[in-house]
Scaffold this motif. Structure first.
Motif, PDB file in Angstrom:
ATOM      1  N   TYR A   9     -12.780  -3.040   8.860  1.00 41.74           N
ATOM      2  CA  TYR A   9     -13.083  -3.225   7.439  1.00 41.74           C
ATOM      3  C   TYR A   9     -12.027  -4.117   6.816  1.00 41.74           C
ATOM      4  CZ  TYR A   9     -14.457  -2.031   2.644  1.00 41.74           C
ATOM      5  OH  TYR A   9     -14.885  -2.080   1.334  1.00 41.74           O
ATOM      6  N   LEU A  11      -9.750  -5.436   3.969  1.00 40.69           N
ATOM      7  CA  LEU A  11      -9.173  -5.119   2.668  1.00 40.69           C
ATOM      8  C   LEU A  11      -8.920  -6.387   1.864  1.00 40.69           C
ATOM      9  CD1 LEU A  11      -6.642  -2.213   3.290  1.00 40.69           C
ATOM     10  CD2 LEU A  11      -9.041  -2.125   2.601  1.00 40.69           C
ATOM     11  N   ALA A  40     -14.832   0.676  -1.317  1.00 39.84           N
ATOM     12  CA  ALA A  40     -14.745   1.080   0.084  1.00 39.84           C
ATOM     13  C   ALA A  40     -15.395   2.443   0.310  1.00 39.84           C
ATOM     14  CB  ALA A  40     -13.288   1.110   0.525  1.00 39.84           C
ATOM     15  N   TYR A  44     -18.175   3.374   3.017  1.00 38.58           N
ATOM     16  CA  TYR A  44     -17.887   4.348   4.069  1.00 38.58           C
ATOM     17  C   TYR A  44     -18.918   5.478   4.067  1.00 38.58           C
ATOM     18  CZ  TYR A  44     -13.136   2.289   4.175  1.00 38.58           C
ATOM     19  OH  TYR A  44     -12.054   1.448   4.259  1.00 38.58           O
ATOM     20  N   HIS A  72      -6.189   2.963  -0.157  1.00 37.15           N
ATOM     21  CA  HIS A  72      -7.175   2.624   0.871  1.00 37.15           C
ATOM     22  C   HIS A  72      -6.882   3.360   2.179  1.00 37.15           C
ATOM     23  CE1 HIS A  72     -10.049  -0.329  -0.587  1.00 37.15           C
ATOM     24  NE2 HIS A  72      -9.093  -0.940  -1.258  1.00 37.15           N
TER      25      HIS A  72
END
Length: 268
Positions: A9, A11, A40, A44, A72
Motif C-alpha cells: 500500500y 503512503l 486507508a 483496508y 498509518h
C-alpha cells in the motif's frame, strides 16, 4: 480467508529521490494526494475480512513523506493483525517522525531501509541514515531493521525513446519468469492490482502525456480486481501467473545503474 504472499500500500506516490527505472514510477514525481488514515481504513476494511496477506508492506514513493505515518502504522497493525508488517523507506526523513522507532517496536513492524546507489554524494547523505539505524538498534531492544542493497538488483523496466518510456515487446511467460514484482500485489483505489507497474501506469501516462503511444495499450486495457468480485474471482485473480500485460516488461533481467538518485537527470 483467501491467502496471498504479500500486499502493498502506497503512503505516498512521490519520492525525494530520482531513481531511474523505478518499478513504481516514483522518479517521475507522480501526482496524487497522500492517503489519510481514514482513506486507508476505508480501503483496508473492504478487503481485510476476505484476504490474508502473509506480509503487508507500507511503502511508496517515499512513505515518510506522509505526515500521518505513525497513525498509518498503527492502523495497518489494527487492520492486518495476522500479517507480517513492514515499512519500506529510503530513510532520509527519519527526523520528521521521532516516535517511529518506539512505534515499530510496539506494533511489531519491521523496518527495511533501501540503499539506492553508490554515487559519492548520495553515500554521504545515506551515511547519516545508517548512523540513525545503528543508534536505534542500541536504544530500542527488539527493533527489527534491515538495510536493503536495492541498487544491486536494479534492472531496466522499460526502454526510452525520444525521452519517453516505451515498453518492451516480450513473450508474457518469459517476462513473468524473471519478474521481480510477481508477489507485489498492490491495494490502490480500493482494488487489487497485479503489480505496481500496472497500478500506477495511469498516473505515469497523465504526467508524461503517453496517450499517443499505442505500445502501452495493454496497460490501459488492464482491469484490476474490484471489491465486489466473488471469492472465486479473487482467488483466480491471485493465482493467475502470466497475463498479456506481462509482455510489456523485459524477458531478461538487464542490470541498470541509475545516476545519482539525489539529482533528476535526462531519462535513459
Amino acid at each position: 480467508m483467501i491467502e496471498l504472499p504479500a500486499l502493498e500500500y502506497h503512503l505516498a506516490h512521490g519520492c525525494n529521490l530520482s531513481c531511474q527505472q523505478c518499478s513504481h514510477y516514483s522518479n517521475f514525481r507522480l501526482a496524487g494526494t497522500m492517503p489519510t488514515p481514514a482513506d486507508a481504513k476505508a480501503e483496508y476494511e473492504v478487503w481485510n475480512h476476505r484476504i490474508l496477506p502473509k506480509r503487508f508492506a507500507l511503502l511508496g514513493g517515499e512513505p515518510l513523506l506522509n505526515p500521518n505515518l505513525i497513525e498509518h502504522l498503527q492502523l495497518a497493525r489494527e487492520c492486518w493483525p495476522h500479517s507480517d508488517l513492514m515499512l519500506v523507506t529510503n530513510g532520509f526523513f527519519f527526523a520528521r517522525h521521532p516516535e517511529l522507532p518506539k512505534t515499530l517496536v510496539e506494533i511489531n513492524c519491521r523496518l527495511e531501509v533501501s540503499q539506492h546507489g553508490t554515487h559519492q554524494t548520495y553515500l554521504e547523505r545515506f551515511r547519516e541514515v545508517k548512523q540513525t539505524v545503528w543508534r536505534w538498534r542500541e536504544e530500542y531492544p527488539g527493533i527489527q531493521i534491515k538495510i536493503r542493497q536495492s541498487h544491486r538488483g536494479w534492472m531496466r523496466q522499460y526502454n526510452v525513446e525520444d525521452g519517453k518510456p516505451v515498453p518492451f515487446d516480450s513473450e508474457p511467460e518469459s517476462a513473468y519468469r524473471v519478474c521481480m514484482q510477481k508477489t507485489c500485489t498492490q491495494l490502490y483505489q480500493g482494488k487489487l492490482w497485479k503489480c505496481p507497474a500496472l497500478a500506477y501506469y495511469a498516473q505515469l501516462e497523465a504526467k508524461l502525456s503517453l496517450h499517443h503511444l499505442p505500445q502501452w495499450q495493454p496497460f490501459r486495457d488492464y482491469q484490476a480486481c474490484p471489491p465486489d468480485a466473488s471469492d472465486d474471482e479473487v482467488r483466480r485473480f491471485l493465482q493467475t501467473k502470466a497475463i498479456p500485460q506481462c509482455g510489456l516488461c523485459p524477458a531478461n533481467r538487464t542490470m541498470f545503474v541509475h545516476p545519482n538518485p539525489l539529482q533528476r537527470s535526462a531519462l535513459r
